[in-house]
Design a protein around this motif. Sequence first.
Motif, PDB file in Angstrom:
ATOM      1  N   UNK B  44       0.820  -1.215   0.000  1.00  0.00           N
ATOM      2  CA  UNK B  44       0.000   0.000   0.000  1.00  0.00           C
ATOM      3  C   UNK B  44       0.858   1.270   0.000  1.00  0.00           C
ATOM      4  N   UNK B  47       2.196   2.140  -3.331  1.00  0.00           N
ATOM      5  CA  UNK B  47       1.186   2.714  -4.224  1.00  0.00           C
ATOM      6  C   UNK B  47       0.904   4.165  -3.853  1.00  0.00           C
ATOM      7  N   UNK B  48       0.886   4.452  -2.556  1.00  0.00           N
ATOM      8  CA  UNK B  48       0.655   5.836  -2.118  1.00  0.00           C
ATOM      9  C   UNK B  48       1.789   6.745  -2.595  1.00  0.00           C
ATOM     10  N   UNK B  57      -4.816  10.433  -7.733  1.00  0.00           N
ATOM     11  CA  UNK B  57      -5.374   9.839  -6.520  1.00  0.00           C
ATOM     12  C   UNK B  57      -4.903   8.398  -6.367  1.00  0.00           C
ATOM     13  N   UNK B  58      -4.683   7.988  -5.138  1.00  0.00           N
ATOM     14  CA  UNK B  58      -4.223   6.619  -4.910  1.00  0.00           C
ATOM     15  C   UNK B  58      -5.293   5.619  -5.343  1.00  0.00           C
ATOM     16  N   UNK B  62      -4.568   2.121  -7.251  1.00  0.00           N
ATOM     17  CA  UNK B  62      -5.103   0.843  -6.783  1.00  0.00           C
ATOM     18  C   UNK B  62      -6.061   0.254  -7.812  1.00  0.00           C
TER      19      UNK B  62
END
Lengths: 589, 159
Positions: B44, B47-48, B57-58, B62
């Motif tokens: 995570x 990805x951020x 935007x994350x 995702x």
Amino acid sequence: MEKEKNINVQIDRHHLTVPEGTSILEAARTIGIEIPTLCHIDLKGTCIKNTPASCRICVVEIEGRRNLAPACSTKCTEGMVIHTSTLRVMNARKIVTELILSDHPNECLTCPKSGDCELQKLALRFNIREMPFNGGEWSLRKREATASIVRNMDKCIFCRRCESVCNDVQTVGALGAIRRGFNTTIAPAFDRMMVESECTYCGQCVAVCPVGALTERDHTNRLLEDLSNPDKVVIAQTAPAVRAALGEEFGLPAGTLVTGKMVYALRELGFDYVFDTDFAADLTIMEEGAEILDRLTRFLDGDKSVRLPILTSCCPAWVNFFEHQFPDMLDIPSTARSPQQMFGSIAKTYWAEKMGIPREKLVVVSIMPCLAKKYECSRDEFKVDGNPDVDYSLSTRELGRLIKRMNLGSGEMPESEFDMPLGASTGAGVIFGTTGGVMEAALRSVYEIYTGKTLEKVEFEAVRGLDGVRRASIDLNGFELKVGIAHGLGNARHLLEDIREGRNEYHVIEIMACPGGCIGGGGQPHHHGNSEVLYARAAALYEEDRKKPLRKSHENPFVKTLYEEYLGKPLSEKAHHLLHTHYFNKSID
Amino acid sequence: MATIKLACDVARQVEAICDKHGNDQGELINILHEAQHLQGYLPEEMQRLIAHKLNIPVSKVYGVVSFYTFFTMTPKGKHPVSVCMGTACYVRGGEKLLEEFKRVLGIDVGETTPDGKFSLDCLRCVGACGLAPVVMIGEKVYGRLQPVDVKKIIEELEA
């Protein structure tokens, strides 16, 4: 500039000329042919737009082409011959709708969107009388009820309108499509819940959802229980934008002012007192205006510690936005609470003490065009020993439903007036409901208080309208006060990024999260993509302002009394305690 | 932006990958490909960080990660086992091999053993159909395997 080219096309039996670049959908509209759409939305004059051409409801037949073409994304070309309602077209639309319905719960009877659902309307329009595709089971997806928004993704049809609004218009980035095939869903990143995301509860996703996948958290039953409880004193406060839109729920044209009828209906519902959030809007101007003047005076005196610009703080979705996304700038916005919260705070202290009503017996209900207000009431800093200043908030739509449920609203309804003292307001309080209105109200008071002169013309045309960012300036005894207005959080983001990088030209900035301001709020009757509705609502508020005998917040006699009897003066210690707030760092990562 | 809980060197490498692609949003898939290569998966925080670098935007990042089966958020084992389910391997007993790996390792497809040593996946054809059924462990290809061989291979790798 190149001269605009015109194009000749034939649509059904009509020959017409349209500017180059016009889509078939738009061209057909000019001659009164309304091609059905589902995923498409284009709120002209605002930045709300979703044109993925993915649903295929709008297909038309074009001579010389083998396949049907989507009218929303196909541009007219010279000599094009288009048929919008051949048997082939109508069969295709029907089958597309049937396929969408095959993965959609057949729950219209109990769906909160029933009667206002775009899919339901299409099924009716295409004369669908049976479900031929019952092959698969529905994919079970997440359900979630936040304080503001209810998410039931079983009903999602993947039009992606919410995703466009959340990412492109609001730049919040809380909702996106994840996974693929039957497992696809629209969700926050990592399939989290909305409460764990950067969602601001602005409700614009609800405003554009064509079906019942995104709806508001409903408090109508809770209100009915409170209204029938003899031990409770239940009072209402109504936001300005509600009166300009509620009539639409009863078939009246957009922009019909129903202030008097709304007050009458609220009394009939059983509210003990019907007050006006506009009173608190006037109060907000007193506090926010004093804060503007305080910061400005210190700035002009050479105080280097003063943070400018000052940003308005009336909009709870905007507050959520900067708490999540700009936690390094929490000292810039005004500390003034929103009018909703100022009202609750004064009602449960000053007014309740005056009336001798104990806090626990008093229920303050707000009627709002907004879904973020529902969340705002639940914030801990707006509670005293667990008892909220505003108990809960209903949207314009919920009030509409409740009025119908209580056998009201049809035929002629008499009009009624707000109760005093918390129902007294000026025209400045009324225009809070539209983008630019808070700034205009502030300018009217700030000018007169700062210069000691009387404004000859109270209207500030430059701050009105629906342009995403607007600017104006006003002369304050030789000092040029520069103001900016932004609506839509994407526009707000640009301004904030400029401020962060030191490129700021403004002293005061008004921000409202929803396109159009509160008149376009997530709790308003659905505009179904027609921006004329927003213009009409804004015009209605300016009309009500024009008709008010008093149009400047600082002239509200009951606001003056409130300061004399209770608060002292703006920014006093008591005013700080009851009417101001502080902000929190809510960044996610 | 608050701190990102990713080892400093990994974070620097991810940033370098994004920079190499000009922090271009259109390069997201290529960036994810290279980033996944660093640790075998896309946690995570990674990805951020990519969302932050690309200014998107994350939820979009995702969205792509969850769309393509190639991308994974599950850490791979030290020895990633991939059993071929292509036609040739399947008809020559690929599925029985897979069942045996599941039994011996005690995990399902897409999972990693608690000690982090093995992870189990399926793949479709490595182009060695003549050796069917085929299993890839790390970069090494094992051909003409029988379920009875599975335990021995695992024990060898564990040693």
